[in-house]
Design a protein around this motif. Sequence first.
Motif, PDB file in Angstrom:
ATOM      1  N   SER A   6      32.593   0.366   8.042  1.00  0.00           N
ATOM      2  CA  SER A   6      32.630   1.662   7.357  1.00  0.00           C
ATOM      3  C   SER A   6      32.616   1.477   5.844  1.00  0.00           C
ATOM      4  N   ASN A   7      33.292   0.451   5.340  1.00  0.00           N
ATOM      5  CA  ASN A   7      33.233   0.162   3.897  1.00  0.00           C
ATOM      6  C   ASN A   7      31.817  -0.215   3.474  1.00  0.00           C
ATOM      7  N   ARG A   8      31.167  -1.038   4.299  1.00  0.00           N
ATOM      8  CA  ARG A   8      29.792  -1.451   3.990  1.00  0.00           C
ATOM      9  C   ARG A   8      28.865  -0.229   4.013  1.00  0.00           C
ATOM     10  N   GLN A   9      29.031   0.635   5.014  1.00  0.00           N
ATOM     11  CA  GLN A   9      28.170   1.818   5.109  1.00  0.00           C
ATOM     12  C   GLN A   9      28.428   2.795   3.958  1.00  0.00           C
ATOM     13  N   GLU A  10      29.658   2.867   3.489  1.00  0.00           N
ATOM     14  CA  GLU A  10      29.946   3.695   2.307  1.00  0.00           C
ATOM     15  C   GLU A  10      29.232   3.121   1.088  1.00  0.00           C
ATOM     16  N   ALA A  11      29.216   1.789   0.965  1.00  0.00           N
ATOM     17  CA  ALA A  11      28.486   1.137  -0.133  1.00  0.00           C
ATOM     18  C   ALA A  11      26.988   1.409  -0.003  1.00  0.00           C
ATOM     19  N   ILE A  12      26.466   1.383   1.227  1.00  0.00           N
ATOM     20  CA  ILE A  12      25.044   1.679   1.455  1.00  0.00           C
ATOM     21  C   ILE A  12      24.734   3.105   1.007  1.00  0.00           C
ATOM     22  N   ARG A  13      25.616   4.055   1.346  1.00  0.00           N
ATOM     23  CA  ARG A  13      25.424   5.450   0.912  1.00  0.00           C
ATOM     24  C   ARG A  13      25.283   5.530  -0.606  1.00  0.00           C
ATOM     25  N   GLU A  14      26.199   4.856  -1.296  1.00  0.00           N
ATOM     26  CA  GLU A  14      26.182   4.887  -2.758  1.00  0.00           C
ATOM     27  C   GLU A  14      24.906   4.237  -3.307  1.00  0.00           C
ATOM     28  N   ILE A  15      24.534   3.103  -2.753  1.00  0.00           N
ATOM     29  CA  ILE A  15      23.338   2.391  -3.220  1.00  0.00           C
ATOM     30  C   ILE A  15      22.083   3.229  -2.997  1.00  0.00           C
ATOM     31  N   VAL A  16      21.933   3.785  -1.796  1.00  0.00           N
ATOM     32  CA  VAL A  16      20.730   4.564  -1.468  1.00  0.00           C
ATOM     33  C   VAL A  16      20.629   5.823  -2.331  1.00  0.00           C
ATOM     34  N   ARG A  17      21.776   6.430  -2.625  1.00  0.00           N
ATOM     35  CA  ARG A  17      21.756   7.637  -3.463  1.00  0.00           C
ATOM     36  C   ARG A  17      21.477   7.334  -4.925  1.00  0.00           C
ATOM     37  N   ASN A  18      21.810   6.122  -5.372  1.00  0.00           N
ATOM     38  CA  ASN A  18      21.707   5.822  -6.800  1.00  0.00           C
ATOM     39  C   ASN A  18      20.566   4.893  -7.189  1.00  0.00           C
ATOM     40  N   LYS A  19      19.906   4.293  -6.204  1.00  0.00           N
ATOM     41  CA  LYS A  19      18.808   3.366  -6.509  1.00  0.00           C
ATOM     42  C   LYS A  19      17.633   3.647  -5.589  1.00  0.00           C
ATOM     43  N   ASP A  20      16.464   3.241  -6.023  1.00  0.00           N
ATOM     44  CA  ASP A  20      15.264   3.366  -5.187  1.00  0.00           C
ATOM     45  C   ASP A  20      15.160   2.131  -4.302  1.00  0.00           C
ATOM     46  N   VAL A  21      15.755   2.208  -3.119  1.00  0.00           N
ATOM     47  CA  VAL A  21      15.750   1.086  -2.182  1.00  0.00           C
ATOM     48  C   VAL A  21      14.530   1.232  -1.281  1.00  0.00           C
ATOM     49  N   ARG A  22      13.668   0.212  -1.308  1.00  0.00           N
ATOM     50  CA  ARG A  22      12.427   0.276  -0.542  1.00  0.00           C
ATOM     51  C   ARG A  22      12.407  -0.651   0.666  1.00  0.00           C
ATOM     52  N   THR A  23      13.247  -1.695   0.642  1.00  0.00           N
ATOM     53  CA  THR A  23      13.235  -2.662   1.742  1.00  0.00           C
ATOM     54  C   THR A  23      14.654  -3.012   2.170  1.00  0.00           C
ATOM     55  N   GLN A  24      14.780  -3.532   3.394  1.00  0.00           N
ATOM     56  CA  GLN A  24      16.073  -4.001   3.874  1.00  0.00           C
ATOM     57  C   GLN A  24      16.554  -5.184   3.039  1.00  0.00           C
ATOM     58  N   ARG A  25      15.630  -6.033   2.643  1.00  0.00           N
ATOM     59  CA  ARG A  25      15.984  -7.195   1.821  1.00  0.00           C
ATOM     60  C   ARG A  25      16.621  -6.735   0.504  1.00  0.00           C
ATOM     61  N   MET A  26      16.053  -5.709  -0.117  1.00  0.00           N
ATOM     62  CA  MET A  26      16.603  -5.173  -1.359  1.00  0.00           C
ATOM     63  C   MET A  26      18.017  -4.639  -1.118  1.00  0.00           C
ATOM     64  N   VAL A  28      20.141  -5.697   1.217  1.00  0.00           N
ATOM     65  CA  VAL A  28      21.007  -6.881   1.378  1.00  0.00           C
ATOM     66  C   VAL A  28      21.412  -7.403  -0.002  1.00  0.00           C
ATOM     67  N   ASP A  29      20.441  -7.509  -0.915  1.00  0.00           N
ATOM     68  CA  ASP A  29      20.717  -8.015  -2.271  1.00  0.00           C
ATOM     69  C   ASP A  29      21.658  -7.092  -3.034  1.00  0.00           C
ATOM     70  N   GLU A  30      21.449  -5.778  -2.917  1.00  0.00           N
ATOM     71  CA  GLU A  30      22.326  -4.810  -3.595  1.00  0.00           C
ATOM     72  C   GLU A  30      23.746  -4.892  -3.036  1.00  0.00           C
ATOM     73  N   LEU A  31      23.869  -5.052  -1.727  1.00  0.00           N
ATOM     74  CA  LEU A  31      25.193  -5.144  -1.108  1.00  0.00           C
ATOM     75  C   LEU A  31      25.950  -6.395  -1.574  1.00  0.00           C
ATOM     76  N   LYS A  32      25.216  -7.470  -1.847  1.00  0.00           N
ATOM     77  CA  LYS A  32      25.855  -8.694  -2.355  1.00  0.00           C
ATOM     78  C   LYS A  32      26.569  -8.398  -3.668  1.00  0.00           C
ATOM     79  N   ALA A  33      25.954  -7.562  -4.500  1.00  0.00           N
ATOM     80  CA  ALA A  33      26.565  -7.189  -5.776  1.00  0.00           C
ATOM     81  C   ALA A  33      27.862  -6.396  -5.556  1.00  0.00           C
ATOM     82  N   TYR A  34      27.981  -5.762  -4.402  1.00  0.00           N
ATOM     83  CA  TYR A  34      29.190  -5.012  -4.049  1.00  0.00           C
ATOM     84  C   TYR A  34      30.206  -5.892  -3.310  1.00  0.00           C
ATOM     85  N   GLY A  35      29.863  -7.172  -3.119  1.00  0.00           N
ATOM     86  CA  GLY A  35      30.779  -8.087  -2.459  1.00  0.00           C
ATOM     87  C   GLY A  35      30.614  -8.182  -0.952  1.00  0.00           C
ATOM     88  N   PHE A  36      29.520  -7.654  -0.418  1.00  0.00           N
ATOM     89  CA  PHE A  36      29.258  -7.735   1.026  1.00  0.00           C
ATOM     90  C   PHE A  36      28.203  -8.794   1.273  1.00  0.00           C
TER      91      PHE A  36
END
Length: 145
Positions: A6-26, A28-36
């Motif tokens: 649920s913490n990871r999915q909350e981070a995904i919500r924030e990332i998707v709303r604030n960045k133009d995420v086009r791929t799963q790889r992108m 994964v990389d964004e989540l690393k910056a959040y510590g996942f």
Amino acid sequence: MAKKRSNRQEAIREIVRNKDVRTQRMLVDELKAYGFDCTQATISRDIADMGLRKLPEGVYVLAEDLHLQRMVSELVVEVVRTGNQVLVKAQPGTASGIAAAIDAAELPAVLGSLAGNDTILVITRTEEDGERFESLMSKLCGSRR
């Protein structure tokens, strides 16, 4: 495990709303910056669980933002921000429907909205939240702007 997901999915919500995420790889990389530290397979499951969709422009959007996206892409004319206040100009007679969609999306940064005939005033918590909301609205408007 559920808490981590649920913490990871909350981070995904924030990332998707604030960045133009086009791929799963992108993602994964964004989540690393959040510590996942997670695999693409994990992200693929999260995308399915959360009902993420891709816009025609190839950018991921949250399922709960799809209704808002449809309304914004068809009806919003202009988005202007000053500080934590965002003015959304729309086709005549459509402002209250768009404001209802903004409220229904339950965006964490939005305190509330006020709609007239063709104008919506959205108040956000902070100036930074105002920037994020303006950016989200522009993203949802898509390439037609």
